[in-house]
Design an enzyme around this catalytic site. Structure first.
Site, mmCIF file in Angstrom:
data_model
loop_
_atom_site.group_PDB
_atom_site.id
_atom_site.type_symbol
_atom_site.label_atom_id
_atom_site.label_comp_id
_atom_site.label_asym_id
_atom_site.label_seq_id
_atom_site.Cartn_x
_atom_site.Cartn_y
_atom_site.Cartn_z
ATOM 1 N N TYR A 152 0.843 -1.223 -0.076
ATOM 2 C CA TYR A 152 -0.320 -0.043 0.037
ATOM 3 C C TYR A 152 0.949 1.268 -0.083
ATOM 4 O O TYR A 152 1.799 1.280 0.854
ATOM 5 C CB TYR A 152 -0.843 -0.131 1.196
ATOM 6 C CG TYR A 152 -2.043 1.125 1.219
ATOM 7 C CD1 TYR A 152 -2.145 1.855 0.239
ATOM 8 C CD2 TYR A 152 -3.017 1.048 2.369
ATOM 9 C CE1 TYR A 152 -3.104 2.951 0.488
ATOM 10 C CE2 TYR A 152 -3.833 1.803 2.401
ATOM 11 C CZ TYR A 152 -4.039 2.797 1.388
ATOM 12 O OH TYR A 152 -5.077 3.697 1.526
ATOM 13 N N CYS A 153 0.787 2.106 -0.966
ATOM 14 C CA CYS A 153 1.304 3.488 -0.990
ATOM 15 C C CYS A 153 2.862 3.271 -0.890
ATOM 16 O O CYS A 153 3.392 2.624 -1.821
ATOM 17 C CB CYS A 153 0.997 4.418 -0.073
ATOM 18 S SG CYS A 153 1.453 6.033 0.019
ATOM 19 N N VAL A 154 3.477 3.930 -0.268
ATOM 20 C CA VAL A 154 4.816 3.740 -0.277
ATOM 21 C C VAL A 154 5.350 2.352 0.141
ATOM 22 O O VAL A 154 6.545 1.891 -0.126
ATOM 23 C CB VAL A 154 5.828 4.746 0.690
ATOM 24 C CG1 VAL A 154 5.461 4.616 2.349
ATOM 25 C CG2 VAL A 154 7.207 4.741 0.462
#
Length: 578
Positions: A314-316
């Protein structure tokens, strides 16, 4: 008034107390210098061409003269067409008196005319390089949002009525909350977005049953208890971002992605990153990959008995997962059977407004701050994210809390948003430079763990989820990055934004999602041909997993394998607050 001055004194004391006896750099000083320098460059470009400057001044003055003439008509009881109309979605001017009162209508239109004129001045400064113009546009928008008449008592009809009706009691309550929020920020304002007294992690947030089955200095590994007799053979490892806490995927039972996965017969493991301090200053991106993702992978394999694992980033956390996949591919290893990327960027060409904060001078300033303590304070990233949507995440709370004197409502998502984490200096510096500043991963220049990374060497199936209104990982950016992988990619676009588009349980039937061909070419072309489907993307993803492996095995109980339980989920690291 006496009580207001008394509370004001407390607010001033809360600001001054941490600064007594030792010099302290004002929060945001570096950012203010950059704002002045950037807007100064815009002014220089305009002043270099007197004829263009004169034309811009004429347009500005002409708009005000037209507005003044229309306002005079309205004051005399006549109708007049507006010079500037707010966006229908702009909640700042929803009070009827902004339209019915000639005075407040004039104030509103004058503000809109001036702010839009300023934005045009930046857009038409074509001599500026793209990055400087992007920064200038962002800064002008932030200034315009800050000076909106809705943010001040004398120019906001709703605030005037409330202040008169309560004889100023609202301002007294607001000043009291201001003092409390400055004290909570140790001398810097920490705007409360929700009533945090209603939430406790592990009691009414992050409550899906499970165990901590491993812990090192970097992370705890959570294994969740099954709710079905049989589970899918291949387990799932979730790699959340380290810039905020994993329980966004396990907020409440009805919103929990993790609980839904468990109920779908998946064996779920999730990394819970440490909230770092000075001891972790030298933790590098290599460490997060080796001692984080790869260590978690090894333990998941040993507990589950499965040689291959499906991963979700998720995301970074997804960026870290992609780097790990490229590293493994460079070594000729393929322990991950598939990868799911949720609002993840691997190509930062179109990384949105966060790129405003990343250039050589600003990165050096951040690195200098981190060198003093060994980490970046969680409030720094939280403030940056809030500024991306300041009209939603900053100014409404300033007005509600400090001018209306009303405590914000309890809201689990905003509690999570305020539950910030620090970032170790070495790791954060590598991320800023290698991804945002230089885009090394997308350009094939990144080296991690002694291996040069090539995303084309990653040939495992990929599920890429972007969200239509994402202000952190724009859909266009995720779409471009999805084309860098060497294997099959299913690209899905969800409605809403970076959080709500991901955390969207099927039972609520909110938003929608789009599916289409493998990503290629321009995002706009893909979207024009994509098929819109109602509701959550979660069932589509579960079907994608099932198509790759639908075999089943008896449910695995956390703590009964080679790794005994150390603690109940959600563990201890996630409970550390800054």
């Amino acid at each position: 008034m006496a009580r207001l001055f008394e509370e004001g004194g407390r607010a001033l004391s809360a600001y001054l107390r941490p600064r007594e006896g030792a010099p302290r750099k004002a929060a945001g000083a570096d950012e203010i210098v950059d704002v002045v320098r950037t807007l100064g460059q815009v002014a220089e470009r305009w002043m270099a061409n007197p004829s263009r400057t004169l034309e811009a001044q004429r347009a500005f003055t002409g708009g005000f003269l037209e507005l003044w003439a229309g306002s005079l008509k309205r004051f005399s009881g006549e109708d007049a067409p507006p010079v500037a109309v707010p966006d229908p979605r702009d909640a700042r001017f929803k009070d009827p008196e902004w339209t019915t009162s000639p005075f407040f209508d004039f104030v509103k239109q004058a503000y809109l005319h001036a702010s839009r004129w300023a934005e045009r001045m930046v857009d038409e400064a074509q001599e500026l390089d793209p990055h400087t113009r992007h920064k200038a546009s962002f800064y002008v928008r932030q200034i315009a949002n800050a000076v909106a008449p809705s943010n001040f008592v004398p120019t906001n009809p709703e605030l005037i009525r409330e202040t008169l009706a309560s004889k100023g009691e609202n301002l007294v309550r607001g000043m009291r909350m201001l003092a409390e929020d400055i004290a909570a920020g140790n001398g810097d304002l920490r705007i409360r977005q929700t009533d945090g007294s209603n939430f406790v992690v592990g009691k009414n947030l992050a409550t899906t049953p499970g165990k901590v089955v491993f812990r090192n200095e970097l992370f705890e590994l959570l294994q969740y208890a099954p709710t079905t007799e049989m589970v899918r053979t291949r387990p799932v490892l979730i790699v959340p971002p380290w810039i905020n806490k994993f329980y966004i995927l396990d907020l409440t039972p009805e919103k929990s992605f993790i609980k839904w996965c468990v109920d779908q017969g998946l064996t779920i493991f999730c990394i819970s990153w440490v909230n770092p301090d000075a001891r972790h200053a030298q933790l590098s991106f290599d460490d997060y990959m080796r001692d984080g993702v790869l260590t978690a992978l090894k333990i998941v394999q040993e507990i589950s008995g499965s040689e291959t694992v499906d991963a979700v980033g998720y995301c970074v956390g997804g960026t870290l997962l992609a780097i790990t996949l490229a590293y493994l591919a460079a070594k000729g290893e393929a322990p991950f059977a598939s990868a799911t990327f949720l609002t993840t960027q691997v190509d930062f060409t179109h990384a949105g407004d966060l790129k405003v904060f990343v250039d050589e001078e600003q990165v050096k300033a951040v690195e200098a701050r981190m060198a003093e303590s060994g980490y970046l304070e969680g409030a720094s990233m939280a403030n940056a994210f809030n500024m991306l949507r300041s009209n939603d995440l900053i100014w409404p709370y300033v007005v509600n809390n400090y001018l209306k004197g009303k405590a914000p409502f309890p809201f689990d998502l905003l509690y999570w948003n305020s539950d910030a984490t620090r970032m170790p200096a070495a790791n954060h510096s590598f991320y800023l430079r290698g991804c945002y500043l230089n885009n090394d991963l997308a350009k094939g220049r990144m080296t991690v763990g002694g291996e040069r990374l090539d995303l084309k060497a990653v040939t495992v199936p990929v599920y890429e989820l972007a969200t239509r209104e994402d202000h952190i990982a724009p859909a266009r950016s995720a779409f471009l990055g999805a084309q860098l992988f060497g294997g099959p990619v299913r690209f899905v676009l969800a409605g809403s934004g970076h959080i709500a588009g991901v955390v969207n349980p099927p039972a609520k039937m909110k938003y929608q999602h789009w599916v289409g061909d493998e990503p290629a070419g321009a995002f706009e072309d893909w979207f024009a041909e994509a098929e819109e489907k109602p509701g959550s993307w979660w069932p589509d993803w579960r079907g994608w997993l099932a198509a790759a492996d639908a075999t089943a095995t008896p449910a695995r109980t956390p703590g009964e394998g080679p790794y005994p339980a150390l603690d109940d989920a959600p563990g201890t690291y996630v409970k550390v607050r800054v």
